[in-house]
Design a protein around this motif. Structure first.
Motif, PDB file in Angstrom:
ATOM      1  N   GLU A  34       0.825  -1.220   0.000  1.00 15.61           N
ATOM      2  CA  GLU A  34       0.000   0.000   0.000  1.00 15.61           C
ATOM      3  C   GLU A  34       0.854   1.264   0.000  1.00 15.61           C
ATOM      4  O   GLU A  34       0.450   2.310  -0.505  1.00 15.61           O
ATOM      5  N   SER A  35       2.055   1.155   0.565  1.00 11.84           N
ATOM      6  CA  SER A  35       2.935   2.330   0.639  1.00 11.84           C
ATOM      7  C   SER A  35       3.318   2.845  -0.756  1.00 11.84           C
ATOM      8  O   SER A  35       3.796   3.971  -0.900  1.00 11.84           O
ATOM      9  N   MET A  36       3.111   2.022  -1.795  1.00 14.37           N
ATOM     10  CA  MET A  36       3.432   2.431  -3.176  1.00 14.37           C
ATOM     11  C   MET A  36       2.351   3.332  -3.776  1.00 14.37           C
ATOM     12  O   MET A  36       2.501   3.802  -4.907  1.00 14.37           O
ATOM     13  N   GLY A  37       1.247   3.528  -3.059  1.00 15.90           N
ATOM     14  CA  GLY A  37       0.189   4.397  -3.581  1.00 15.90           C
ATOM     15  C   GLY A  37      -0.673   3.687  -4.613  1.00 15.90           C
ATOM     16  O   GLY A  37      -0.655   2.466  -4.726  1.00 15.90           O
ATOM     17  N   LYS A  38      -1.415   4.468  -5.392  1.00 16.71           N
ATOM     18  CA  LYS A  38      -2.336   3.883  -6.377  1.00 16.71           C
ATOM     19  C   LYS A  38      -1.573   3.258  -7.538  1.00 16.71           C
ATOM     20  O   LYS A  38      -0.696   3.890  -8.138  1.00 16.71           O
ATOM     21  N   GLY A  39      -1.922   2.021  -7.867  1.00 16.92           N
ATOM     22  CA  GLY A  39      -1.243   1.299  -8.953  1.00 16.92           C
ATOM     23  C   GLY A  39      -1.341   2.007 -10.280  1.00 16.92           C
ATOM     24  O   GLY A  39      -0.417   1.982 -11.096  1.00 16.92           O
ATOM     25  N   ARG A  40      -2.480   2.677 -10.516  1.00 15.60           N
ATOM     26  CA  ARG A  40      -2.706   3.347 -11.813  1.00 15.60           C
ATOM     27  C   ARG A  40      -1.877   4.625 -11.962  1.00 15.60           C
ATOM     28  O   ARG A  40      -1.776   5.177 -13.050  1.00 15.60           O
ATOM     29  N   ASP A  41      -1.285   5.100 -10.858  1.00 18.47           N
ATOM     30  CA  ASP A  41      -0.439   6.301 -10.938  1.00 18.47           C
ATOM     31  C   ASP A  41       0.938   5.994 -11.528  1.00 18.47           C
ATOM     32  O   ASP A  41       1.716   6.901 -11.793  1.00 18.47           O
ATOM     33  N   TRP A  42       1.228   4.698 -11.686  1.00 17.61           N
ATOM     34  CA  TRP A  42       2.557   4.307 -12.168  1.00 17.61           C
ATOM     35  C   TRP A  42       2.525   3.995 -13.668  1.00 17.61           C
ATOM     36  O   TRP A  42       1.630   3.303 -14.154  1.00 17.61           O
ATOM     37  N   ASN A  43       3.488   4.534 -14.410  1.00 12.52           N
ATOM     38  CA  ASN A  43       3.733   4.174 -15.816  1.00 12.52           C
ATOM     39  C   ASN A  43       5.238   3.975 -15.942  1.00 12.52           C
ATOM     40  O   ASN A  43       5.975   4.944 -16.129  1.00 12.52           O
TER      41      ASN A  43
ATOM     42  N   ALA B 113       3.553   7.284  -8.243  1.00 13.04           N
ATOM     43  CA  ALA B 113       2.634   7.837  -7.250  1.00 13.04           C
ATOM     44  C   ALA B 113       3.272   9.064  -6.591  1.00 13.04           C
ATOM     45  O   ALA B 113       4.493   9.250  -6.649  1.00 13.04           O
ATOM     46  N   GLN B 114       2.442   9.877  -5.969  1.00 11.96           N
ATOM     47  CA  GLN B 114       2.920  11.113  -5.330  1.00 11.96           C
ATOM     48  C   GLN B 114       4.063  10.824  -4.368  1.00 11.96           C
ATOM     49  O   GLN B 114       3.995   9.904  -3.552  1.00 11.96           O
ATOM     50  N   GLY B 115       5.139  11.624  -4.493  1.00 11.16           N
ATOM     51  CA  GLY B 115       6.272  11.459  -3.580  1.00 11.16           C
ATOM     52  C   GLY B 115       7.176  10.286  -3.905  1.00 11.16           C
ATOM     53  O   GLY B 115       8.085   9.957  -3.142  1.00 11.16           O
ATOM     54  N   LYS B 116       6.942   9.635  -5.048  1.00 13.32           N
ATOM     55  CA  LYS B 116       7.757   8.467  -5.435  1.00 13.32           C
ATOM     56  C   LYS B 116       8.607   8.794  -6.666  1.00 13.32           C
ATOM     57  O   LYS B 116       8.291   9.702  -7.437  1.00 13.32           O
ATOM     58  N   TYR B 117       9.660   7.998  -6.842  1.00 18.39           N
ATOM     59  CA  TYR B 117      10.619   8.227  -7.921  1.00 18.39           C
ATOM     60  C   TYR B 117      10.951   6.886  -8.589  1.00 18.39           C
ATOM     61  O   TYR B 117      10.953   5.849  -7.935  1.00 18.39           O
TER      62      TYR B 117
END
Length: 447
Positions: free
Chosen positions: A64-73, A345-349
């Motif tokens: 869950e810490s990875m945020g929404k799955g759809r936010d990732w490309n 996701a927000q705040g991720k790289y």
């Protein structure tokens, strides 16, 4: 399917989609097929994040810490566009830019003696850089002025060096530049992957440094651009271009046979039907008997919850580790993008490390780059074979693209596109000709 086409294209990687678009603009009847259900082939962007976990056979779902799955490309093959480079020219001339939005990459860095430094590429940056001592700064600044003023048709600007016979080593010697300055000039500005260029005529290296400087001058932060939502948007943009000019697209089409007569391609068989053609373009995976392996690339996708240290908290950057700094033959590349580019996701790289494999321990080879990224939340490791065609394709009329190399820019891909275009048509790729054909088409559709 049961029709005659000028060109059939197999695979929707970027190279294939650009060629499909260009051939359609050139008035060719194009059929474009892919056995996959998605665009991009090897150069696809994967979404949602769970699909990336599945692709790399990781058990369980993303935490869950990875945020929404759809936010990732997440790009499988990471690359940036040089702002003044060939791919941007192709995008502009074909109007594919209308389907895409780009952001400037915030910084370009180079690795020296276990530390990261911003790449100096203007005279003022050269003087301010902590990468060099005071005297080296002045000598490097003189090199930048020499390159900026260099004009192949004006011998006065050559300052006594013949650009066709003098090597880049001769240029460095002329300005008394040491090994470290040669490293970042050749690898972080001219973007050579090895040191073979040192003994080649200097004209190409000078043009490469010019391209870097001109690209940097366009936006100021770095010479690189990146499309929002990932590189998977690029092949789709060129696919739309092909469709506008009459190209037909079919995804999820199994390719049963490439039909040959007297050593020449005449069609492609799919689901019992044969589409006939005069020429065929494909990626190596469709014609493994006509390609040879020329090496391997390791790529490691790393998901982070922080920017890379010592990059001024940039939300995107490139870091080049020149081979001499880590006792290798090939450079190591790091490119990082983030939620600012709609790929995380927000705040991720997302940071991706890539290099040519040189030993039996590929992961050990990229340790200097992985050390720069710590701590890493999740990593995905892939090792890909690099293929290139065994012949020019002029007899069989089958034109096979090269695998994507370890570089983090598209200049080598564009060279391959122009090379295939010339082999197919017998003519050099001409941006002006594409523009004229586009204008003619627009005039006809408006009548």
């Amino acid at each position: 399917m049961d029709e005659e086409y000028d060109v059939i294209v197999l695979g929707t990687g970027l190279t294939e989609c650009i060629l499909s678009g260009i051939m359609s603009v050139n008035g060719k009847k194009v059929l474009h097929m892919d056995r996959n259900s998605y665009y991009g082939g090897e150069s696809a962007s994967i979404t949602p994040l769970a699909d990336l976990y599945k692709r790399f056979n990781l058990h369980g779902s993303p935490p869950e810490s990875m945020g929404k799955g759809r936010d990732w490309n997440v790009d499988l093959i990471p690359k940036f566009l040089m702002a003044n480079g060939q791919l941007v020219s192709m995008l502009l001339i074909t109007d594919v830019t209308r389907y895409l939005e780009f952001k400037v990459i915030e910084g370009s860095f180079v690795f020296k003696k276990n530390a990261i430094y911003k790449v100096p590429s203007t005279e003022s940056e050269a003087l301010a850089s902590s990468l060099m001592g005071l005297f080296e700064k002045r000598r490097f600044r003189k090199l930048l002025i020499y390159v900026a003023n260099f004009d192949l048709n004006d011998p006065k600007t050559h300052e006594g060096l013949d650009p066709q016979t003098a090597t880049m080593k001769d240029v460095y010697d002329k300005f008394s530049l040491g090994q470290d300055v040669q490293d970042f000039t050749g690898h972080a500005l001219a973007l050579y992957r090895t040191d073979e260029y040192l003994n080649m005529p200097c004209i190409e290296a000078i043009n490469r440094i010019k391209l870097y400087s001109e690209s940097l001058a366009k936006y100021g932060k770095s010479p690189y651009l990146y499309p929002l939502y990932g590189l998977g948007e690029l092949p789709q943009g060129f696919a739309r271009l092909s469709a506008i000019y009459g190209g037909t697209y079919m995804l999820n089409k199994p390719i049963e046979e490439i039909v040959m007569e007297n050593g020449k391609v005449v069609g492609v068989k799919s689901e019992g039907e044969v589409a006939r053609c005069k020429q065929l373009i494909c990626d190596p995976s469709y014609m493994m008997d006509k390609v040879k392996k020329v090496g391997q690339v390791i790529r490691v996708l790393c998901l982070l919850n922080h920017p890379i240290k010592n990059t001024s908290d940039a939300n995107s950057c490139q870091i080049i580790i020149p081979q001499n700094q880590v006792n290798r033959k090939n450079d190591i590349y790091v490119c990082m993008i983030s939620s600012a580019h709609c790929v995380a996701a927000q705040g991720k790289y997302v940071a991706i490390v890539s290099t040519m494999v040189e030993t039996s321990d590929p992961e050990g080879e990229i340790k200097p780059a992985l050390d720069l990224l710590q701590p890493v939340e999740q990593k995905f490791v892939s090792i890909s074979d690099l293929f290139e065609p065994v012949d020019l394709g002029t007899e069989s009329q089958i034109f096979i693209s090269r695998s994507y190399d370890a570089t983090t820019h598209f200049e080598t891909t564009c060279d391959d596109i122009k090379d295939i275009f010339k082999r197919m048509t017998g003519k050099d790729f001409d941006f002006g000709e594409i523009q004229r054909r586009k204008d003619d088409f627009s005039d006809k559709t408006c009548e």
